[in-house]
Design an enzyme around this catalytic site. Structure first.
Site, short mmCIF file in Angstrom:
data_model
loop_
_atom_site.label_atom_id
_atom_site.label_comp_id
_atom_site.label_asym_id
_atom_site.label_seq_id
_atom_site.Cartn_x
_atom_site.Cartn_y
_atom_site.Cartn_z
N ASP A 102 0.73 -1.28 0.05
CA ASP A 102 -0.06 0.02 0.18
C ASP A 102 0.84 1.18 -0.11
O ASP A 102 2.02 1.25 0.47
CB ASP A 102 -0.80 0.05 1.32
CG ASP A 102 -1.87 -1.07 1.58
OD1 ASP A 102 -2.14 -1.62 0.48
OD2 ASP A 102 -2.12 -1.58 2.67
N1 URA Z 1 -1.11 -6.04 4.10
C1 URA Z 1 -1.65 -4.71 3.98
O1 URA Z 1 -2.59 -4.30 4.79
N2 URA Z 1 -0.97 -3.74 3.46
C2 URA Z 1 0.23 -3.91 2.62
O2 URA Z 1 0.67 -3.15 1.93
C3 URA Z 1 0.38 -5.36 2.41
C4 URA Z 1 -0.13 -6.25 3.43
#
Ligand code: URA
Length: 234
Positions: A102
Site C-alpha cells: 500500500d
Molecule cells: N497488508 C496490508 O494491509 N498492506 C500491505 O501493503 C501489505 C500487506
C-alpha cells in the site's frame, strides 16, 4: 517460440496461466485470435486484451527495495505521481513490482522481469511466508491476537491460520510480528481492523528468508545469484 513461453518470458503470466489466456481468446497474433501451442517470432505483433505487448528484455533482472511509505506501488500513474519505479537504478530493465505494498506501507518489495518467478511468488497456493511489523494503538495481550492467528473473515472468506506475536507493548502502542502466506488486498490492515485495531505503521520485513536489512528507506539493490536461486526453490 511457443506463445505460452513467449508470454511468460515477457512477464504476462506463467506458462500454464498463459495457456488459459490463449484459450479464452485474450491473445491475438497479427490481428487474429491466437490458438494454443502456436509459434510466434520477433516480427509478430502480439496483443493481450487488445493492448500491444511490449517485449521484455531478454536478460532476467531481480531487485530488492526497501519501499518508503508515501509512494505508490504501480508501474505508471495516470496522475503523474511518483511511483516505486522512480526509485529503481538507472539502467534497470523493464522490471515490474512483484505483488504490491500500500501507499502507506513500507518495506521489502521485489522487482523482476521474470514473469514465471513473479507469478509463483504471488500465487497464494505457493504459500510464501511474508512477515510484517505492525504497530497498533494502545496496549494488547497475546490472547488478543488469537482471532488473528486462527483466521478472521475478510469479504466473506476466512484468512488462513498464521503466526503472530507481540514484540513490544505499553500504554501507548503495541508492536506485533505477523507472518501470512496469502496476499489479499490490504490484508494485514483489514485483519487488525476486524478485531477493532487500527494499524498505525506497517512494514514488510521478510519474504521467506529475505530481509531488507542493510537497505535504507528507498534504497534498492540487485539480488545476488544465491538469493535468486533461493527464491526459485521456494
Ligand atoms: N497488508 C496490508 O494491509 N498492506 C500491505 O501493503 C501489505 C500487506
Amino acid at each position: 517460440m511457443r506463445i505460452n513461453k513467449f508470454l511468460a518470458e515477457n512477464g504476462i503470466a506463467s506458462r500454464r496461466h498463459a495457456d488459459g489466456m490463449v484459450s479464452a481468446g485474450r491473445v491475438k497474433i497479427n490481428g487474429r485470435v491466437a490458438v494454443l501451442g502456436e509459434d510466434v517470432g520477433e516480427e509478430d505483433e502480439i496483443l493481450v486484451d487488445d493492448k500491444p505487448l511490449v517485449r521484455a528484455e531478454k536478460k532476467p533482472e531481480y531487485y530488492i527495495m526497501n519501499k518508503p511509505k508515501g509512494i505508490i506501488c504501480t508501474v505508471s500513474d495516470d496522475r503523474g505521481r511518483k511511483t516505486v519505479m522512480d526509485l529503481l537504478p538507472e539502467g534497470a530493465g523493464r522490471v515490474f513490482p512483484v505483488g504490491r505494498l500500500d501507499y502507506a506501507t513500507e518495506g521489502l518489495l521485489l522487482f523482476t522481469n521474470d514473469g514465471e518467478l513473479a507469478y509463483r511468488l504471488t500465487n497464494p497456493k505457493s504459500e510464501i511466508p511474508k512477515t510484517y511489523l505492525v504497530r497498533l494503538e494502545g496496549t494488547m495481550t497475546e490472547k488478543d491476537l488469537n482471532p488473528i492467528r486462527s483466521g478472521v473473515e475478510l469479504d466473506g472468506v476466512m484468512t488462513k491460520k498464521c503466526r503472530a506475536h507481540i514484540v513490544e507493548t505499553n500504554k501507548l502502542y503495541t508492536k506485533v510480528h505477523i507472518t501470512i502466506t496469502e496476499g489479499k488486498n490490504r490484508q494485514v490492515r483489514r485483519m487488525f481492523e476486524a478485531i477493532g485495531k487500527n494499524v498505525e505503521f506497517l512494514k514488510r520485513i521478510r519474504l521467506g528468508d529475505l530481509t531488507v536489512s542493510g537497505l535504507d528507506r528507498g534504497e534498492v539493490r540487485p539480488l545476488t545469484e544465491e538469493e535468486v536461486a533461493y527464491l526459485k526453490n521456494l
